[in-house]
Design an enzyme around this catalytic site. Structure first.
Site, PDB file in Angstrom:
ATOM      1  N   VAL A 164      35.964  38.013  42.749  1.00  0.00           N
ATOM      2  CA  VAL A 164      37.423  38.014  42.937  1.00  0.00           C
ATOM      3  C   VAL A 164      37.774  37.966  44.419  1.00  0.00           C
ATOM      4  O   VAL A 164      38.603  37.157  44.852  1.00  0.00           O
ATOM      5  CB  VAL A 164      38.068  39.241  42.256  1.00  0.00           C
ATOM      6  CG1 VAL A 164      39.533  39.380  42.664  1.00  0.00           C
ATOM      7  CG2 VAL A 164      37.962  39.133  40.740  1.00  0.00           C
ATOM      8  N   GLY A 165      37.125  38.814  45.214  1.00  0.00           N
ATOM      9  CA  GLY A 165      37.412  38.847  46.652  1.00  0.00           C
ATOM     10  C   GLY A 165      37.170  37.507  47.321  1.00  0.00           C
ATOM     11  O   GLY A 165      37.974  37.051  48.145  1.00  0.00           O
TER      12      GLY A 165
ATOM     13  N   ASP B 268      32.543  44.801  53.047  1.00  0.00           N
ATOM     14  CA  ASP B 268      31.818  45.101  51.819  1.00  0.00           C
ATOM     15  C   ASP B 268      30.712  46.100  52.154  1.00  0.00           C
ATOM     16  O   ASP B 268      30.312  46.227  53.319  1.00  0.00           O
ATOM     17  CB  ASP B 268      31.214  43.828  51.212  1.00  0.00           C
ATOM     18  CG  ASP B 268      30.865  43.983  49.744  1.00  0.00           C
ATOM     19  OD1 ASP B 268      31.659  43.550  48.890  1.00  0.00           O
ATOM     20  OD2 ASP B 268      29.787  44.558  49.443  1.00  0.00           O
TER      21      ASP B 268
ATOM     22  N   ASP C  75      23.917  42.228  53.493  1.00  0.00           N
ATOM     23  CA  ASP C  75      23.330  40.884  53.373  1.00  0.00           C
ATOM     24  C   ASP C  75      24.265  39.927  52.656  1.00  0.00           C
ATOM     25  O   ASP C  75      24.478  38.788  53.094  1.00  0.00           O
ATOM     26  CB  ASP C  75      21.982  40.950  52.643  1.00  0.00           C
ATOM     27  CG  ASP C  75      20.892  41.586  53.501  1.00  0.00           C
ATOM     28  OD1 ASP C  75      21.118  41.728  54.723  1.00  0.00           O
ATOM     29  OD2 ASP C  75      19.835  41.952  52.953  1.00  0.00           O
TER      30      ASP C  75
ATOM     31  N   ARG D 130      35.855  55.164  29.891  1.00  0.00           N
ATOM     32  CA  ARG D 130      36.855  54.568  30.784  1.00  0.00           C
ATOM     33  C   ARG D 130      37.321  55.590  31.821  1.00  0.00           C
ATOM     34  O   ARG D 130      37.553  55.259  32.978  1.00  0.00           O
ATOM     35  CB  ARG D 130      38.038  54.070  29.944  1.00  0.00           C
ATOM     36  CG  ARG D 130      39.105  53.320  30.740  1.00  0.00           C
ATOM     37  CD  ARG D 130      40.076  52.616  29.806  1.00  0.00           C
ATOM     38  NE  ARG D 130      41.120  51.920  30.542  1.00  0.00           N
ATOM     39  CZ  ARG D 130      42.351  52.368  30.701  1.00  0.00           C
ATOM     40  NH1 ARG D 130      42.700  53.529  30.185  1.00  0.00           N
ATOM     41  NH2 ARG D 130      43.243  51.679  31.372  1.00  0.00           N
TER      42      ARG D 130
ATOM     43  N   ASN E 269      36.137  55.189  40.529  1.00  0.00           N
ATOM     44  CA  ASN E 269      36.979  54.298  41.349  1.00  0.00           C
ATOM     45  C   ASN E 269      37.903  55.093  42.277  1.00  0.00           C
ATOM     46  O   ASN E 269      38.159  54.673  43.401  1.00  0.00           O
ATOM     47  CB  ASN E 269      37.803  53.377  40.446  1.00  0.00           C
ATOM     48  CG  ASN E 269      37.056  52.098  40.101  1.00  0.00           C
ATOM     49  OD1 ASN E 269      36.415  51.503  40.957  1.00  0.00           O
ATOM     50  ND2 ASN E 269      37.121  51.673  38.859  1.00  0.00           N
TER      51      ASN E 269
ATOM     52  N   SER F  24      42.060  45.676  42.432  1.00  0.00           N
ATOM     53  CA  SER F  24      41.061  46.364  41.604  1.00  0.00           C
ATOM     54  C   SER F  24      41.702  46.919  40.335  1.00  0.00           C
ATOM     55  O   SER F  24      42.850  47.359  40.354  1.00  0.00           O
ATOM     56  CB  SER F  24      40.434  47.521  42.390  1.00  0.00           C
ATOM     57  OG  SER F  24      40.065  47.122  43.687  1.00  0.00           O
TER      58      SER F  24
ATOM     59  N   ASP G  34      49.334  37.566  34.571  1.00  0.00           N
ATOM     60  CA  ASP G  34      49.701  37.586  33.140  1.00  0.00           C
ATOM     61  C   ASP G  34      50.930  36.711  32.908  1.00  0.00           C
ATOM     62  O   ASP G  34      51.006  35.971  31.921  1.00  0.00           O
ATOM     63  CB  ASP G  34      50.018  39.013  32.670  1.00  0.00           C
ATOM     64  CG  ASP G  34      48.914  39.996  32.969  1.00  0.00           C
ATOM     65  OD1 ASP G  34      48.330  40.537  32.023  1.00  0.00           O
ATOM     66  OD2 ASP G  34      48.641  40.236  34.156  1.00  0.00           O
TER      67      ASP G  34
ATOM     68  N   ARG H 152      50.040  33.086  32.987  1.00  0.00           N
ATOM     69  CA  ARG H 152      49.431  32.698  31.706  1.00  0.00           C
ATOM     70  C   ARG H 152      50.504  32.532  30.632  1.00  0.00           C
ATOM     71  O   ARG H 152      50.451  31.610  29.817  1.00  0.00           O
ATOM     72  CB  ARG H 152      48.410  33.753  31.279  1.00  0.00           C
ATOM     73  CG  ARG H 152      47.150  33.772  32.133  1.00  0.00           C
ATOM     74  CD  ARG H 152      46.309  35.004  31.871  1.00  0.00           C
ATOM     75  NE  ARG H 152      45.034  34.954  32.601  1.00  0.00           N
ATOM     76  CZ  ARG H 152      44.382  36.032  33.043  1.00  0.00           C
ATOM     77  NH1 ARG H 152      44.898  37.235  32.865  1.00  0.00           N
ATOM     78  NH2 ARG H 152      43.232  35.900  33.669  1.00  0.00           N
TER      79      ARG H 152
ATOM     80  N   HIS I  59      49.450  46.337  33.416  1.00  0.00           N
ATOM     81  CA  HIS I  59      48.549  45.183  33.379  1.00  0.00           C
ATOM     82  C   HIS I  59      47.450  45.548  32.386  1.00  0.00           C
ATOM     83  O   HIS I  59      46.424  46.113  32.729  1.00  0.00           O
ATOM     84  CB  HIS I  59      47.964  44.920  34.764  1.00  0.00           C
ATOM     85  CG  HIS I  59      46.875  43.879  34.764  1.00  0.00           C
ATOM     86  ND1 HIS I  59      47.072  42.601  34.313  1.00  0.00           N
ATOM     87  CD2 HIS I  59      45.570  43.947  35.152  1.00  0.00           C
ATOM     88  CE1 HIS I  59      45.940  41.912  34.431  1.00  0.00           C
ATOM     89  NE2 HIS I  59      45.015  42.719  34.929  1.00  0.00           N
TER      90      HIS I  59
END
Length: 350
Positions: free
Chosen positions: A48-49, A69, A73, A123, A130, A154, A183, A186, A210
């Site tokens: 995504v990034g 990040d 590497d 979850r 997170n 995120s 959304d 879409r 979302h």
């Protein structure tokens, strides 16, 4: 690890080529201080990034792009890969580091980093990991770019946007979640496909969480300026409510289908976030359904919660929320969506 210098030029390091290659003209003034240097930082160089980075570069939006990040590497590889495309892109300085100092003086910080779900993990446990990750990300971004706008991509985006707001201490207008912007895209595509028209001529919003409790605003959908539902009623054209529900479910399932087929979503997210960045940094004052502090709107008064509402975006971040007329049923669904997010926040203890 710092990579502020362009490592692809290391073979010529120590040589002041630019200083000797160009000679100044006589009676010249220094560069104008009014020229704004636009800097964007992206935290997380996963699929995504990097889709966001690539899309931003092709749109010539930033003078400088900083990548951060935890994997040095991979980070260096991604930076070099983008730098090697310099001859085919508008000029943008690309830097990267595991150290957040590389993000200093950013105008916009886009956070895509997130913990990956472990097999069998709940979850709630994933969310807690997170939150711990955001405690390491948000404070240094604030330290190095105290005037920046934070954009959270995120997932779960609404809860993590709230967390970012609390950790940053920023005013609410400078913390935005990517929310249901994609959304809604879409949704517009599916309606346009159904009616065989251009999606750009369809005005339609998905608001709320979302996720599965999002709300489709059928009452305000228009095509070419014509409100669809009232048009059908005036023409006495029958339509099944089930058809509307089916289209909304298809919007929700779109991402799941892409993930099932290719393992992740990236390109559409990249274009969606670049679309938001353009509105903000170019002060376009466009209307986008993004995750904002929703307290006080549509009788959402139970607590501080971020969810998607049609908001005007510009150089100051969220300039305001548009007062879209919604039906009583849609308002009830929206409040239910807010309650779902608040319950998760309570479970987290935030």
């Amino acid at each position: 690890m710092a990579m502020h210098k362009n490592p692809s030029s290391t073979s010529m390091s120590g040589l002041d080529i630019a200083g000797s290659f160009f000679a100044p003209i006589q009676q010249a003034a220094p560069p104008s201080p009014t020229k704004r240097h636009i800097k964007i930082s992206i935290i997380g160089t996963g699929n995504v990034g990097m889709a966001i980075a690539q899309t931003l570069l092709t749109q010539d939006l930033a003078d400088e792009l900083a990548l951060v990040d935890a994997l040095p590497d991979k980070l260096r590889g991604e930076m070099l890969d983008l730098q090697h495309a310099a001859a085919f892109l508008p000029r943008t300085k690309i830097v990267a580091s595991t150290d957040y100092s590389v993000t200093a003086a950013s105008d916009l910080c886009i956070v895509t980093a997130g913990a990956r779900q472990i097999s069998g993990e709940s979850r709630l446990n994933l969310l807690q990991r997170n939150v711990s990750l955001f405690k390491k990300i948000i404070p240094p971004l604030v330290q190095y770019s105290p005037d920046a706008i934070l954009m959270i991509v995120s997932n779960p985006v609404d809860v993590l946007t709230y967390i970012a707001w609390k950790l940053s201490g920023f005013p609410s207008n400078r913390v935005i979640g990517s929310g249901t912007n994609l959304d809604s895209s879409r949704f517009r595509f599916l309606i346009a496909d159904h009616l065989d028209v251009n999606a750009q001529d369809v005005q339609a919003y998905i608001i709320g969480e979302h996720g599965d409790s999002s709300v489709a605003l059928w009452s305000s959908i228009s095509v070419g300026g014509v409100p669809i539902l009232s048009f059908l009623e005036k023409r006495q054209i029958a339509y099944e409510k089930e058809t509307l529900v089916k289209i909304h479910k298809e919007v929700i399932n779109c991402a799941y289908e892409v993930i099932q087929l290719k393992g992740y979503t990236s390109w559409a997210v990249g274009y969606s976030v670049a679309n938001l960045a353009w509105s903000i940094l170019r002060d376009q004052r466009g209307i986008h359904p993004v995750s904002v502090l929703a307290k006080g709107f549509h009788d959402i008064d139970d607590g501080e919660v971020f969810l998607s509402l049609p908001a005007q975006l510009g150089r100051g971040g969220v300039l305001g929320v548009i007062n879209v007329p919604i039906s009583d049923e849609e308002a009830e669904h929206l409040r239910r969506s807010a309650k779902t997010i608040l319950e998760v926040q309570e479970q987290l203890g935030v």
